[in-house]
Design a protein around this motif. Structure first.
Motif: not given
Length: 148
Positions: A21-49
């Motif tokens: 993950l790029p640093p900008e995305y990691r920063d987003g995952l930890y913003a506002e007290g985030g733990t870095g975790a996210f959920w990843l699933t599939a929709y219509y031929g792509r993954l969505v986090a």
């Protein structure tokens, strides 16, 4: 709306199916007290986090559908059944499960697409094949007035 994921970047999966993950995305995952975790699933031929709180809202809404049609039931089964909670390792990598890689057709090269409060992971070839079509009528019907 949170604007945590705004860049789109090309990346390569390593031989083990890990995505750095790029640093900008990691920063987003930890913003506002985030733990870095996210959920990843599939929709219509792509993954969505999704951030955990957004994923919880989605699953609550899908769970409230009393008697879904077979088509909607299959959608729920795929979206909820394939979903995985992801936590980047110390180097900022996540290992994408094989089931999700198959569903999205991910090969080596992928495109991360920032969508403000979530991000998408596309196979680079599939992303490159997307065609922009005239959607002005659909935008207007949705109440979106932007000049294209």
């Amino acid at each position: 709306m949170q604007k945590l994921f705004t860049k789109s970047l090309s990346r390569s999966l390593d031989p083990k199916g890990r995505l750095m993950l790029p640093p900008e995305y990691r920063d987003g995952l930890y913003a506002e007290g985030g733990t870095g975790a996210f959920w990843l699933t599939a929709y219509y031929g792509r993954l969505v986090a999704y951030l955990p709180e957004d994923w919880e809202k989605i699953t609550e809404q899908l769970s409230r559908i009393p008697m879904p049609s077979p088509r909607l039931s299959h959608f729920k089964t795929k979206v909820m059944g394939l979903a995985q909670e992801m936590l980047p390792d110390a180097q900022g990598r996540v290992r994408i499960p094989q089931a999700l890689m198959r569903e999205a057709g991910l090969q080596k090269d992928v495109m991360l697409v920032g969508m403000l409060n979530k991000f998408e992971v596309w196979d680079q070839t599939r992303f490159d094949a997307l065609e922009l079509e005239d959607v002005s009528d659909e935008l207007a019907a949705s109440g979106v007035a932007i000049s294209l």
